[in-house]
Write an enzyme that holds these catalytic residues in place. Structure first.
Site, PDB file in Angstrom:
ATOM      1  N   HIS A 281       0.839  -1.206   0.000  1.00  0.00           N
ATOM      2  CA  HIS A 281       0.000   0.000   0.000  1.00  0.00           C
ATOM      3  C   HIS A 281       0.869   1.250   0.000  1.00  0.00           C
ATOM      4  CE1 HIS A 281       0.143   1.322   4.288  1.00  0.00           C
ATOM      5  NE2 HIS A 281       0.110   0.050   4.610  1.00  0.00           N
ATOM      6  N   ASP A 293       6.128   0.735   6.724  1.00  0.00           N
ATOM      7  CA  ASP A 293       4.677   0.659   6.572  1.00  0.00           C
ATOM      8  C   ASP A 293       4.197   1.779   5.653  1.00  0.00           C
ATOM      9  OD1 ASP A 293       2.015  -0.052   6.908  1.00  0.00           O
ATOM     10  OD2 ASP A 293       1.797   1.001   8.810  1.00  0.00           O
ATOM     11  N   GLU A 327      -4.962   2.814   2.546  1.00  0.00           N
ATOM     12  CA  GLU A 327      -5.087   1.610   3.374  1.00  0.00           C
ATOM     13  C   GLU A 327      -5.222   1.955   4.843  1.00  0.00           C
ATOM     14  OE1 GLU A 327      -3.596  -1.629   6.017  1.00  0.00           O
ATOM     15  OE2 GLU A 327      -2.759   0.372   5.693  1.00  0.00           O
ATOM     16  N   GLU A 328      -4.421   2.920   5.299  1.00  0.00           N
ATOM     17  CA  GLU A 328      -4.337   3.189   6.728  1.00  0.00           C
ATOM     18  C   GLU A 328      -5.640   3.695   7.331  1.00  0.00           C
ATOM     19  OE1 GLU A 328      -2.039   2.199   8.429  1.00  0.00           O
ATOM     20  OE2 GLU A 328      -0.122   2.299   7.403  1.00  0.00           O
ATOM     21  N   ASP A 355       2.769  -6.240   3.588  1.00  0.00           N
ATOM     22  CA  ASP A 355       2.426  -5.111   4.462  1.00  0.00           C
ATOM     23  C   ASP A 355       2.752  -5.480   5.902  1.00  0.00           C
ATOM     24  OD1 ASP A 355       1.468  -2.800   5.596  1.00  0.00           O
ATOM     25  OD2 ASP A 355      -0.648  -3.327   5.402  1.00  0.00           O
ATOM     26  N   HIS A 422       3.600   3.137  12.597  1.00  0.00           N
ATOM     27  CA  HIS A 422       2.730   4.282  12.911  1.00  0.00           C
ATOM     28  C   HIS A 422       3.386   5.302  13.840  1.00  0.00           C
ATOM     29  CE1 HIS A 422      -1.335   2.040  11.923  1.00  0.00           C
ATOM     30  NE2 HIS A 422      -0.408   1.911  10.966  1.00  0.00           N
TER      31      HIS A 422
END
Length: 466
Positions: A281, A293, A327-328, A355, A422
């Site tokens: 992604h 990520d 995606e997130e 991912d 994140h």
């Protein structure tokens, strides 16, 4: 950047194929070609170069922002540069959200600043913030057990530590407070929520991620404290005095914004309508530069395609590379892909996503009905065991897997993934180029064998599972 190795290996492999007989059999050709793919990927830097370029030239890529738009343009250019065909953007629209001011402090009994970040989708506090007594819950389950109307006007603090595991098994249980903490607190009258970050690091980096509001309940602000700040708050609370916090976060909803999935293909020579889908992604959270990520997943999937293209290999089926958008914030790219391609999913013979960072895989998972032996041969060549755990192929693959698309997944080692995920610490320096190369090798080998296999990885009934 080590791409020179590909030509020499390819020449050697093709020579090995053609000296055995004038018309070598498929079995005689298979071993040298597979060895060539693995050697070219492991000695190359194709995947690392892609993630390096994406994170350096674009940086953070929050869904729906101008940065995500620039990332789409960058990816279109990169896909064309590496030789993919039919490169395009499949657009869709999302509800935009942007971060604002984020401050917090203990007012009493021990005044001090705290580091935190708003969770994606959160509403803002009032303009001047909110100051209130803390109501402490060691776990999300403790909050669920609290009486109704017991938290009027308070700031809820939910702790609960996440356990490390190679497969990230601790993430789901720990994530309940992030996903549902605001609504569970609101139904009991709370004014705001802070949670211990859903992560496994001990650095002073708060961990963001998407939250959800339940229908019919007030929307209250929610933010995540860094792990050391959560520890500090717990120690203060253990002193037995009432604790007052001042919280001010000012995120805002910004209305409809464009997003999109970037597509590129190696078109099949015999069954071009049949698709082997490999993906990552493209968007990321806005605190780091989205290296693990999921810049890594873009590098791994596109790098695998680049290996095959540079080797001059022509698959029978089409290998499609997808860089999913948004995606997130709720797998929105995965759902958009499902909706746009719903009538053609019967021709998707296998799908997977990278991912879960950049570390190599330690096992291979299956979500197919037939043709397991093809994936088992991939695992054997990579020296990986087969798992007894099924898979939906990855987060963005889930929506099409639910409609019957066969899947597989290389289960990467995520023991330390949630130390970075994140957070502001998700940056390129955390990626080992050799790790990316090993993942590229796995994806390239799997895509090649699946694209040339006789099986369609489905049950005899083509509608089974749909």
């Amino acid at each position: 950047m080590k791409h020179w190795a590909l030509m020499g290996v390819a020449t050697l492999a093709l020579a090995s194929c053609t000296t055995v007989a004038d018309q070598p059999s498929d079995m005689m050709m298979k071993a040298p070609v597979e060895a060539m793919i693995l050697e070219a990927a492991r000695s190359g830097t194709q995947g690392y170069d892609i993630v390096e370029g994406l994170t350096t030239e674009i940086g953070q890529r929050l869904a729906g922002t101008e940065a995500e738009a620039r990332a789409r343009d960058w990816t279109v250019a990169k896909f064309k540069e590496i030789g993919l065909q039919n490169v395009r953007v499949e657009p869709f629209t999302i509800s935009g959200w942007e971060r604002g001011v984020e401050t917090a402090s203990i007012v009493s009994p021990f005044p001090q600043e705290m580091l935190l970040t708003a969770l994606g989708g959160s509403v803002a506090t009032p303009a001047g913030g909110v100051t209130a007594e803390i109501a402490y819950f060691p776990t999300f389950e403790d909050l669920e057990s609290a009486p109704m109307d017991s938290l009027d006007g308070k700031i809820v603090f939910i702790s609960g530590r996440m356990d490390k595991a190679p497969n990230g098994a601790g993430y789901g249980p720990a994530n309940r407070k992030r996903r549902s903490g605001a609504s569970e607190s609101a139904k009991r009258g709370a004014a705001a929520v802070v949670i211990r970050s859903v992560g496994t690091d001990s650095h002073r980096f708060p961990h963001t991620g998407q939250m959800r509001y339940a229908d019919g309940l007030p929307k209250i602000p929610i933010a995540a404290l860094s792990a050391p700040d959560a520890d500090q708050l717990e120690r203060i609370l253990e002193r037995g005095q009432a604790v007052t916090m001042a919280l001010n976060i000012q995120p805002r909803a910004v209305g409809d914004r464009p997003s999109g999935n970037v597509i590129g293909e190696i078109v099949g020579t015999e069954r071009p309508e049949e698709i082997v889908l490999i993906s990552g992604h493209l968007d990321s959270w806005d605190l780091g530069t989205g290296a693990i990520d999921d810049g890594a997943g873009i590098g791994i999937s596109a790098g695998a395609a680049q290996i095959l293209i540079e080797a001059g290999l022509k698959p029978k089926r089409t290998i499609r590379v997808v860089a999913y958008g948004a995606e997130e914030v709720g797998l929105l790219g995965g759902f958009a892909y499902r909706d746009l391609h719903k009538d053609d999913l019967i021709n998707h013979v296998l799908a997977t996503e990278s991912d879960f960072g950049s570390k190599p895989a330690y096992e291979v998972q299956l979500g197919v009905t037939e043709g397991a032996e093809v994936i088992e041969s991939v695992a054997d060549m990579l020296g990986l065991p087969m798992s007894d755990q099924p898979t939906n192929g990855g987060p963005d693959i889930g929506p099409i897997a639910a409609l019957g698309v066969p899947t597989m997944r290389f289960q990467q080692d995520g023991t330390d993934y949630f130390d970075l995920h994140h957070t502001p610490d998700d940056t390129l320096d955390k990626i080992d180029p050799d790790d990316i190369a090993e993942n590229v090798a796995a994806f390239a080998l799997m895509a090649w064998l699946a694209a040339n296999a006789d099986t369609d990885f489905r049950a005899d009934d083509p509608q089974a599972g749909n």
